[in-house]
Design a protein around this motif. Structure first.
Motif, mmCIF file in Angstrom:
data_model
loop_
_atom_site.group_PDB
_atom_site.id
_atom_site.type_symbol
_atom_site.label_atom_id
_atom_site.label_comp_id
_atom_site.label_asym_id
_atom_site.label_seq_id
_atom_site.Cartn_x
_atom_site.Cartn_y
_atom_site.Cartn_z
ATOM 1 N N PRO A 1 0.802 -1.229 0.000
ATOM 2 C CA PRO A 1 0.000 0.000 0.000
ATOM 3 C C PRO A 1 0.833 1.278 0.000
ATOM 4 N N TYR A 2 2.133 1.176 0.321
ATOM 5 C CA TYR A 2 3.008 2.345 0.332
ATOM 6 C C TYR A 2 3.881 2.415 -0.924
ATOM 7 N N CYS A 3 4.301 1.254 -1.439
ATOM 8 C CA CYS A 3 5.131 1.226 -2.648
ATOM 9 C C CYS A 3 4.290 1.133 -3.915
ATOM 10 N N CYS A 4 3.092 0.583 -3.791
ATOM 11 C CA CYS A 4 2.119 0.496 -4.890
ATOM 12 C C CYS A 4 2.636 -0.234 -6.122
ATOM 13 N N PRO A 5 3.235 -1.429 -5.965
ATOM 14 C CA PRO A 5 3.582 -2.215 -7.155
ATOM 15 C C PRO A 5 2.309 -2.718 -7.821
ATOM 16 N N THR A 6 2.364 -2.846 -9.136
ATOM 17 C CA THR A 6 1.213 -3.332 -9.896
ATOM 18 C C THR A 6 1.603 -4.579 -10.668
ATOM 19 N N PRO B 1 -3.776 1.676 -9.616
ATOM 20 C CA PRO B 1 -3.749 3.113 -9.319
ATOM 21 C C PRO B 1 -4.871 3.532 -8.374
ATOM 22 N N GLU B 2 -6.050 2.940 -8.571
ATOM 23 C CA GLU B 2 -7.199 3.309 -7.740
ATOM 24 C C GLU B 2 -7.012 2.854 -6.295
ATOM 25 N N SER B 3 -6.563 1.613 -6.098
ATOM 26 C CA SER B 3 -6.386 1.119 -4.729
ATOM 27 C C SER B 3 -5.242 1.837 -4.033
ATOM 28 N N CYS B 4 -4.209 2.206 -4.798
ATOM 29 C CA CYS B 4 -3.091 2.942 -4.212
ATOM 30 C C CYS B 4 -3.557 4.308 -3.715
ATOM 31 N N ARG B 5 -4.298 5.016 -4.555
ATOM 32 C CA ARG B 5 -4.773 6.354 -4.177
ATOM 33 C C ARG B 5 -5.776 6.308 -3.032
ATOM 34 N N ALA B 6 -6.436 5.163 -2.866
ATOM 35 C CA ALA B 6 -7.403 5.020 -1.772
ATOM 36 C C ALA B 6 -6.764 4.428 -0.521
ATOM 37 N N GLY B 7 -5.477 4.125 -0.589
ATOM 38 C CA GLY B 7 -4.806 3.433 0.500
ATOM 39 C C GLY B 7 -4.173 4.359 1.521
ATOM 40 N N PRO B 8 -3.425 3.791 2.468
ATOM 41 C CA PRO B 8 -2.877 4.559 3.593
ATOM 42 C C PRO B 8 -1.768 5.531 3.218
ATOM 43 N N ILE B 9 -1.126 5.367 2.045
ATOM 44 C CA ILE B 9 -0.056 6.291 1.667
ATOM 45 C C ILE B 9 -0.569 7.723 1.592
ATOM 46 N N THR B 10 -1.835 7.890 1.198
ATOM 47 C CA THR B 10 -2.378 9.241 1.037
ATOM 48 C C THR B 10 -2.661 9.925 2.366
ATOM 49 N N HIS B 11 -2.598 9.170 3.461
ATOM 50 C CA HIS B 11 -2.862 9.740 4.779
ATOM 51 C C HIS B 11 -1.582 9.928 5.598
ATOM 52 N N THR B 12 -0.438 9.722 4.981
ATOM 53 C CA THR B 12 0.818 9.809 5.723
ATOM 54 C C THR B 12 1.266 11.256 5.901
ATOM 55 N N ASP B 13 1.979 11.484 6.995
ATOM 56 C CA ASP B 13 2.568 12.803 7.220
ATOM 57 C C ASP B 13 3.628 13.110 6.170
ATOM 58 N N PHE B 14 4.308 12.063 5.684
ATOM 59 C CA PHE B 14 5.310 12.255 4.631
ATOM 60 C C PHE B 14 4.686 12.925 3.414
ATOM 61 N N LEU B 15 3.565 12.382 2.941
ATOM 62 C CA LEU B 15 2.933 12.931 1.749
ATOM 63 C C LEU B 15 2.386 14.331 2.008
ATOM 64 N N LYS B 16 1.825 14.539 3.186
ATOM 65 C CA LYS B 16 1.333 15.875 3.523
ATOM 66 C C LYS B 16 2.473 16.887 3.488
#
Length: 370
Positions: free
Chosen positions: A304-309, A314-329
């Motif tokens: 969920p953080y590296c998002c290999p396919t 793409p949809e599951s990655c964008r809906a996953g926990p990576i988008t809620h990380t302080d790193f991304l913010k």
């Protein structure tokens, strides 16, 4: 010889999209075969893009003879379109680079004094270039406190006791990077021409923070640079991207851990970089071995953080926990428009005309290397 951990940072999805929108084979030059993961390399494998993203790589076209012909003919005198500036007014920095799996036409580890700059060669068809800063180095640009993450001509990957490659001696590959593949100088870059026949003069460039960062950076383009949505880009300002902003208690919920993303140099005991969540879960250097040992990008706690396919889309990655990380913010706040993970909606790869001049300025870290 392959330098697996210095590979490019572009996603298969992005390249597939570009191939449809821009219809240009030159943009494929930023993908490189990862011999380490294909089993062709006899050396030890470090953190590679394939490990980080779980994506296949393919070899870029070998145009080294064409590049060197332009350099030796003297045409390169009018083809220095990349200026890298040392925006740190108190210490020198060294710029390392890689061209595919080897070195480009410029010297390795170019020293740039405080407030000065260096204009790099940009001959036609020089592909898969990556440039990153190093600080706190010896006079030859080696043994650095920041940025000694390996690559051609770098001393860290050689073990003097054994005379063999040993990437464990290098820093985690979390460098702030500028990446580029240069088109044919003087040729047109016009994607609106039917059949893609006027694309030879297109450059493809990007800033990469997908693996993390070391120094703040600012990108400026004097010319015509466009995103794959045809939005013009003139500036990407990441000057506020300080190591002091690196998350110290990142809740990686899928992995069930709370991690300090700071990459702390065991020699200087200073923060020398900031891991992305993906890199933190996979890279085994420095004090990170216990956390990352044995993990794979396809693992349920890592993907969920590296998002290999596959397994991610793409949809599951964008809906996953990576988008809620302080790193991304932090990336989005301090470096708007730049990719922070594999399927981010940032600017990403830009298509520019071969008349474009680039200025990339690297700034001081939060704490100067002692």
């Amino acid at each position: 010889m392959a330098w697996p951990h210095r590979q490019g940072r572009l996603t298969t999805l992005l390249l597939a999209t570009l191939s449809l929108v821009w219809a240009d084979p030159e943009q494929q030059a930023l993908t490189i075969d990862d011999a380490c993961n294909s089993g062709e390399s006899e050396g030890s494998c470090d953190l590679t893009l394939t490990q980080l993203r779980g994506l296949p790589r393919r070899a870029s076209e070998d145009n080294s003879s064409e590049v060197m012909a332009e350099v030796s003919s003297g045409r390169s005198q009018v083809s220095r379109r990349l200026r890298i500036v040392n925006g740190c007014n108190s210490q020198p920095m060294w710029i390392a680079h890689i061209a595919g799996a080897s070195m480009g036409p410029d010297p390795q580890n170019v020293r740039i004094n405080p407030g000065s700059f260096y204009d790099f060669e940009t001959p036609s068809h020089l592909s898969a270039m990556r440039y990153w800063p190093k600080m706190g180095c010896d006079e030859s640009g080696h043994n650095c406190k920041i940025g000694s993450s390996g690559g051609p001509g770098q001393s860290c990957q050689w073990n003097p006791a054994t005379g063999q490659e040993d990437y464990s001696r290098c820093h985690p590959p979390v460098d702030t990077k500028f990446e580029a593949s240069y088109g044919e100088n003087g040729a047109p870059c016009n994607p609106k021409t039917p059949g893609g026949v006027e694309m030879k003069g297109c450059d493809y460039v990007d800033l990469s923070l997908v693996d993390g960062w070391t120094l703040p950076v600012k990108f400026e383009a004097s010319g015509d640079c466009r995103t794959n949505k045809d939005e013009k880009v003139e500036v990407l300002d990441c000057a506020a991207l300080s190591l002091a902003a690196c998350p110290t208690a990142e809740h990686l919920t899928a992995a069930g851990v709370t991690a300090d993303l700071r990459a702390i140099n065991p020699v200087t005991h200073q923060v020398s970089g900031c891991y992305s969540p993906c890199a933190k879960l996979l890279d085994t250097k420095w004090s990170n071995k216990e956390l990352a040992q044995g993990r794979q990008p396809e693992s349920a706690e890592v993907s969920p953080y590296c998002c290999p396919t596959p397994p991610q889309t793409p949809e599951s990655c964008r809906a996953g926990p990576i988008t809620h990380t302080d790193f991304l913010k932090t990336v989005h706040q301090k470096c708007p428009g730049v990719y922070g993970y594999a399927y981010d909606d940032g600017t990403g790869l830009m298509r520019c005309s071969s008349a474009t001049h680039y200025t990339v300025t690297f700034f001081c870290p939060a704490t100067l290397p002692a």
